[in-house]
Structures are given as structure tokens and as C-alpha cells.
Scaffold this active site. Structure first.
Site, short mmCIF file in Angstrom:
data_model
loop_
_atom_site.label_atom_id
_atom_site.label_comp_id
_atom_site.label_asym_id
_atom_site.label_seq_id
_atom_site.Cartn_x
_atom_site.Cartn_y
_atom_site.Cartn_z
N GLY A 72 -58.95 7.11 24.06
CA GLY A 72 -57.61 6.74 23.60
C GLY A 72 -56.83 7.95 23.13
O GLY A 72 -55.63 8.07 23.37
N HIS A 201 -64.20 1.76 24.18
CA HIS A 201 -65.24 1.39 23.21
C HIS A 201 -64.76 0.38 22.18
O HIS A 201 -65.55 -0.11 21.38
CB HIS A 201 -65.83 2.64 22.53
CG HIS A 201 -64.95 3.28 21.52
ND1 HIS A 201 -65.11 3.05 20.18
CD2 HIS A 201 -63.92 4.13 21.65
CE1 HIS A 201 -64.20 3.77 19.52
NE2 HIS A 201 -63.47 4.42 20.39
N CYS A 325 -62.40 8.26 -0.38
CA CYS A 325 -63.73 8.87 -0.40
C CYS A 325 -64.48 8.70 0.91
O CYS A 325 -65.40 9.46 1.18
CB CYS A 325 -64.55 8.28 -1.53
SG CYS A 325 -64.20 9.11 -3.06
#
Lengths: 402, 308
Positions: A72, A201, A325
Site C-alpha cells: 500500500g 495483507h 508509548c
């Protein structure tokens, strides 16, 4: 209970039928499609069939409008760079603040090279303002590139309408539809979309294969030159097995598109309602009435996403977070910031994304553990006291730190 | 996901001393909600002896933030305040058996909360002078703010200058584009222009890094020659290691594997692996053959396997 995979917007399991379709292209028909011998004489047919299978899923007019790429990201980069190369006098690009990094990263770089990038803002529900979009369209704009569905919230943008507007203004239109293809029906032949990116995918085919749809007649400059492959529009020996796999995956996606929008949607809705009902101070982000059927993004206030994911993972449940995080940056996801989600919630967003392989019993399993996980982490949180947030959390805990 | 040590996971899944200490007489609050990490540390300190009797934490943050808070409370319980002030963020990270470079700031936050709590107990005002930027160099955990300050303060001009002053960019080199962008920005602020062509060319760099007395090896080596050569290269690298408070010594050479003893600050440093990789790279450049550098601590097991 085996592990539960609810991270299908990140990537998907390859369908067994896809693997089976690919195997002969590794072991028997492994010849270069350009060769004239029996190791390659079935490959061209395989590629042609795959092209038609992709064509059927996205509803484009000609199978020659399908250009196979490596992913992509390559499709997105090719589309943007092609548009500016074809139209050297146009120095502006219109996009949105919530695009995938594969678009934003290219735009940021072009900005350094002197291009003007218009990044459309979104409201608190992640929606665009089409009036301000209309005003930006001009003969200086080389390309509008707007995602069909947002990868974090699943929110759908009105790309069909936006493409009409661009077309009327004589501006090229590209959409990053990596999250949308295979999840919602589409008929590109009836739209004014000039280019579209998709990735294998995300729809149960392998990683490392993508497509750039290029409407016939749209001006184009290849990214990779030096070969006749894909009619000279994308040089490089064809990834034959993956192309065939992607074709099969598109065929399967088309067969399941109703399932996706009924059964998969029902699982998503049940999980979402169950969590909102059982976990206080949680809410769904994005445009609830206009979303992919498989995605829900839930903000858990006063706790942090990576911690939630680690506890989910311990319970055998895989999901994603827009928390800072998990990405290694210090800011929470740009999508959450663009929607103006408060920091106390933006760091605690969890995305659950389903596929046709999930089941209702898995939903029940997640609902069993989620309230406990939120409660465990809130017990540690300085913004929480007893069974409720502290009064005026922002004032009650205002640590010193720049 | 992050590659957390088992100790980090243990402290995250079973945090010690979670919650506020009921009759605390010292409180430190640090962190930033916009960055997604915030910590309140509460202590009960014995007024006579200044010994920390109890410590509790409340943390909003990721797995390593919670683990850092948890291990911090375990480290400081029973310490006097003066002892506790000597606890560094590296101590916290070491106790956790290391943190990923992107997560080292969690240990910094722990140390700062401790300083803030002690200042609070002593009636002093604690001011944080630490500003954190986006992580640029992942090999050595150097952020943008640090690089910008060094570029300003030391009139740095090239990526190589930045590497020499901050270590940033001295490892895998993937961040050189980002470092160039910082140079461009800061030099523009100073009214100057970043000139990439000033950067030393790759071949110059090679030369600069290779002290001239060590000639590259051309012919196949005997075992003795190989050992001597390895020793020579290692000797040439020692001054740089010593400048960082560490040292390295060649213990044994078996085939093309060199066993090296890392001592001083290198011993147990989370960057020891990087340093070893650097030594290996240098050796291969000079020797023109594959050389594996292994910490001497691993020699015993390997020898045993060979014997078995």
C-alpha cells in the site's frame, strides 16, 4: 480458549485457500512470466485471472487499470509522485490531518521541497468539512489524496462525493483505500476516483503485495522504470505467487462482503456496547454512524493504552492502541489529537478490529476480562480514587514537568 | 511490541507498593499527561533517622513506566534520604535488567519523582530542568532537544560533529537524515546555512577512524599474527572506551572469535552490546576477514560445549 485476534486492521491471517492457490507458483510455475518455456506458460494466465479478481472486488471498468505493486505504501507514494510529476505547474496538494503516515510522510517531504500541503482538519467525531474543502480546489492543486476509511477509528470519508468535486474543478483525486477494500462494497467505474491504493495483507492475502488502481486515461508517471512489467507502469519482476494469492483473496472478500457487513458488524457492535456498558468512563471515538463494520476504537479514560494491551495480551487477546508509548513517539496518535480527544483519554485508546474468522464467543471472552483490566490499572492511576476519577482530575494531579 | 525483560514484566504484572502511602510526609509528582506518563510518589520518612520507611506509587503510563515506579519503591525503601538521592535512572534501569532506548525516560521520571519527593519533605522547591524531545538516535537514546542544545552550545556543523559530541548517529547511522534536519534548523536560526558537502566524505571518515599505524591486513594470517593484530586494534580503541570510564581487554582468541572482557563503566552498561558491535566492526575492517567479538563472560559456556 485459544488466542483471540482482534487486530485485523494491522494485518490479517492469510486464508488457507489463498495459500493453496499460491503454492503452485512457488513449486511448479516458478518461471519468470516473461520467459517462453513450460515453467512460465501458466503464469500469464494466473496473473490475468488475479487482475480480474481484483477488478471484480473494486468494480473498475478494465482489468488493465490494475497495477500490482509491493504494498500500500508503494501505491500511495507512486500516486502522489506521479501526480506532481505530470503537472509540474501545480504546487499544492490537499489531504487530511488523519491520513496514514504513508501519505503524511510523503506530503511532509514535499512540503520541505516547496509544495503547499493543505491538511483538512476533522471535528470531534473525525468528520471533514466539505465546504472548506471546496474552497481549496483550484488549478494550483496537483492532487487530492484522502483516505476512504480511517485505520484507527474506521470512520469513512465521503470520497465519492469529494472525487466528484475534484473532477468538476479539474483536479486529480487519489484515495488510500487500504482499510476499506474488502470491507465495504465499491464500484469504482461509477465514481470519479482517478487512483486508489489497496494492500493485500489487510484482506487475508500475504504481506508484500499491493495494487494501484489507475483509471484509464489518467495521466501517469511510473515510480519504478526499467521494465515492461505492468505495461511499463511498474517495472520489476512480478511477485507472481503473491499476485495470484491477492486475486484469490479478493474473490473470497467479494463472497464475504455481506457477511462482513452483517455478522462481523454484529460482533463489533456487541463488543462495543458490552464494553461501554461495563467499563465506566469509556467511550467510542470516530463517526459512529459512518464507519467500517469491523472496527471500534474505545478510549478508556485515566489509563494508558500500552498497559491495557499488555494485560489483554496476557489474557490471550490481541488489539492495538493509539497511545504514544506503543509507537515510540511522545505524542498520542495524530488521529486522536486531530479529533481533540483529551490527553487523559487519547493515551488510553484501544482499537479492536474484527475479521470473518472471529466469533461471538470470542466477543464474550473479551467482555469477561475488560472491566477487570480497566479497574486494575485505574487502581494504579493518580487520576483515580476508589471507583471514580478524582474530582477535577486535571487540577488534582498536575505534576511539575514541562 | 517492546522487548521487555522478564523483570520489567514481573514488576508490571505484579507491581510492588502500588497506591498512596496513607500517612505520607513526602510527595513527588512528575511527568506530563501530554506525553502519556505521570507519576506520584509518596514516602513515609522517619523524622529522626531520615530513613524511608514506606514508599508508594501511583502511575499513569505504559508498562515500563509502571515497572520503573514499582522497582523504584523497592530500591529506596530502607534507605536514608541522602542515600536515596544517589539513586540514578541507570540504577532503576539496571534493576529492571535494562529498558528499550525509547523507554529510558521512564527511569528518568522515576528518579525525578524521588528528587521531587525529597525536596517536598525538606521544604525545598524542586524544579525540573529537563525537557524531552523526540527520540532521534535509537542506538544511544539521544533526543532532539539534547542534539539541538549541543549544536547551539558547541557550534556544531556536521553530522560527524554531532556524533562526536553526543554519540547520536554513531551506531547504525539510520538517524543521519534526522540529524541533518536538526542541523539545518538550528543553523538557520543562527542565520547560517547547513552545508552537507562540508561533511567529511565516507573515505575520509574511514581514514580518520583508522589510526595510520594500523595497516589493513592483506594476506591470510597465521593464528599468532591474527591474535597480535586483534590486540593491536583493541589497543587503539581503548582510549575512546576509557574516555567513557570503561575499558576492554582481550582474553582469548579461538578461531575467528575474540573473547573480550568489558570492564569499568562498560561492564553492565546497556550500551555494552553496541560497543562490542563497534569493536567487531573495526576488527573486520582492519583484518579483512570475519571476526566475532564475544564477551569473555560467555566463554566458559562455549568452551564447555566444545569439551562436551
Amino acid at each position: 480458549m485459544s488466542d483471540i485476534y482482534l487486530d485485523n486492521n494491522a494485518t490479517t491471517k492469510v486464508d488457507r485457500a489463498v495459500v493453496d492457490a499460491m503454492m503452485p507458483y512457488f513449486l511448479e510455475q516458478y518461471g519468470n512470466p516473461s520467459s517462453i518455456h513450460k515453467f512460465a506458460d501458466g503464469v500469464a494466465r494466473g496473473l490475468k485471472q488475479a487482475r480480474q479478481q481484483v477488478q471484480a472486488l473494486i468494480g473498475c471498468e478494465h482489468d488493465s487499470e490494475i497495477i500490482f505493486t509491493s504494498c500500500g505504501t508503494e501505491s500511495n507514494t507512486t500516486a502522489i509522485l506521479s501526480a506532481i510529476k505530470c503537472q509540474p505547474n501545480r504546487k499544492e496538494i490537499i489531504t487530511t490531518m488523519v491520513e496514514h503516515p504513508a501519505i503524511l510522510g510523503v506530503c511532509d517531504q514535499l512540503e520541505k521541497d516547496g509544495y503547499t500541503i493543505h491538511r483538512l482538519p476533522v471535528d470531534k467525531c473525525g468528520r471533514l468539512n466539505l465546504e472548506s474543502y471546496k474552497k481549496m480546489l483550484s488549478e494550483n492543486v496537483a492532487l487530492v489524496t484522502v483516505m476512504w476509511a480511517n485505520n484507527e477509528t474506521g470512520t469513512l470519508f465521503p470520497v465519492i462525493e469529494m472525487a466528484e468535486l475534484a473532477n468538476a474543478a479539474g483536479v486529480m483525486f487519489h484515495t488510500d483505500a487500504v482499510q476499506a477494500v474488502g470491507k465495504i462494497p465499491m464500484m469504482l467505474a461509477d465514481t470519479k476516483i482517478d487512483m486508489l491504493s489497496l494492500s493485500g495483507h489487510k484482506l487475508h492475502s500475504p504481506k508484500g503485495i499491493g495494487v494501484l488502481y489507475l483509471r484509464r486515461g489518467v495521466r501517469y508517471r511510473p515510480l519504478l522504470r526499467g521494465g515492461h512489467q505492468e505495461r511499463g507502469r511498474r517495472a520489476g519482476t512480478e511477485n507472481t505467487a503473491s499476485i495470484v494469492g491477492l486475486g484469490k483473496a479478493c474473490e473470497l472478500a467479494l463472497q464475504h462482503i455481506e457477511f462482513e457487513n452483517t455478522k462481523v458488524k454484529a460482533m463489533r457492535d456487541r463488543l462495543e456496547r458490552g464494553i461501554i456498558d461495563s467499563v465506566p468512563h469509556s467511550f467510542v471515538t470516530g463517526d459512529l454512524n459512518n464507519r467500517l463494520p469491523n472496527t471500534t476504537d474505545i478510549a478508556f479514560e485515566y489509563i494508558e493504552g500500552e498497559s491495557i494491551l499488555m494485560l489483554l495480551n496476557k489474557a490471550g487477546i490481541a488489539a492495538s492502541s493509539g497511545s504514544a508509548c506503543t509507537s515510540g513517539s511522545l505524542e498520542p496518535s495524530h488521529v486522536m489529537r486531530a479529533m481533540d480527544i483529551p490527553y487523559t483519554a487519547a493515551h488510553g485508546t484501544i482499537r479492536f478490529s474484527f475479521s470473518r474468522y472471529n466469533s461471538m464467543s470470542e466477543v464474550d471472552e473479551v467482555l469477561k476480562v475488560m472491566p477487570g483490566i480497566a479497574a486494575t490499572l485505574r487502581k494504579l492511576s493518580p487520576y483515580w480514587s476508589g471507583d471514580a476519577p478524582v474530582a477535577n482530575p486535571e487540577q488534582a494531579f498536575a505534576p511539575t514537568y514541562s | 511490541m517492546w522487548d521487555y525483560s522478564d523483570t520489567v514484566k514481573e514488576h508490571f504484572f505484579n507491581p510492588k507498593n502500588a497506591g498512596a502511602v496513607a500517612d505520607a510526609n513526602a510527595t513527588g509528582e512528575v511527568g506530563s499527561i501530554s506525553c502519556g506518563d505521570a507519576l506520584r510518589l509518596t514516602l513515609k520518612v522517619d523524622d529522626e533517622s531520615e530513613i524511608i520507611l514506606e514508599a508508594g506509587f501511583q502511575t499513569f503510563g505504559c508498562g515500563s513506566a509502571i515497572a520503573s515506579s514499582s522497582v523504584l519503591t523497592e530500591i529506596i525503601k530502607g534507605m536514608t534520604l541522602d542515600e536515596a538521592l544517589k539513586v540514578t535512572n541507570q540504577d532503576i534501569a539496571d534493576q529492571l535488567e535494562g529498558l528499550p532506548p525509547e523507554k529510558m525516560h521512564c527511569s528518568v521520571m522515576g528518579r525525578e519523582a524521588l528528587q521531587a519527593a525529597i525536596a517536598n519533605y525538606r521544604g525545598e522547591e524542586w524544579r525540573d530542568d529537563h525537557e524531552e524531545g523526540a527520540l532521534i538516535c535509537k542506538c544511544f537514546a539521544i533526543d532532539a532537544v539534547m542534539i539541538e542544545e549541543m549544536v547551539w552550545a558547541n557550534k556544531l556543523r556536521t553530522v560527524e560533529d554531532v556524533t562526536n559530541f553526543t554519540k547520536a548517529g554513531g551506531g547504525c547511522a539510520a538517524c543521519h537524515e534526522d540529524i541533518e534536519a536538526i542541523l539545518e534548523k538550528v543553523l538557520a536560526e543562527k542565520g547560517e546555512k547547513f552545508d552537507p558537502s562540508v561533511c567529511s566524505k565516507p573515505e575520509d571518515k574511514q581514514k580518520a577512524a583508522t589510526p595510520e599505524k594500523i595497516a589493513a591486513v592483506k594476506t591470510p594470517l597465521t593464528n599468532l599474527q591474527r591474535i597480535k593484530k586483534i590486540e593491536e586494534v583493541l589497543e587503539s580503541l581503548r582510549p575512546a572506551l576509557m574516555a567513557d570510564g570503561g575499558d576492554a581487554e582481550l582474553v582469548e582468541v579461538i578461531g575467528n572469535t575474540a573473547y573480550v572482557n568489558m570492564t569499568g563503566a562498560c561492564n553492565g552498561c546497556s550500551m555494552a552490546a553496541m560497543t562490542i558491535a563497534g569493536i567487531q566492526q573495526r576488527l573486520m575492517e582492519v583484518m579483512g576477514e570475519f571476526i566475532k567479538v564475544v564477551p569473555a563472560s560467555e566463554m566458559k559456556k562455549l568452551v564447555n560445549i566444545e569439551v562436551a
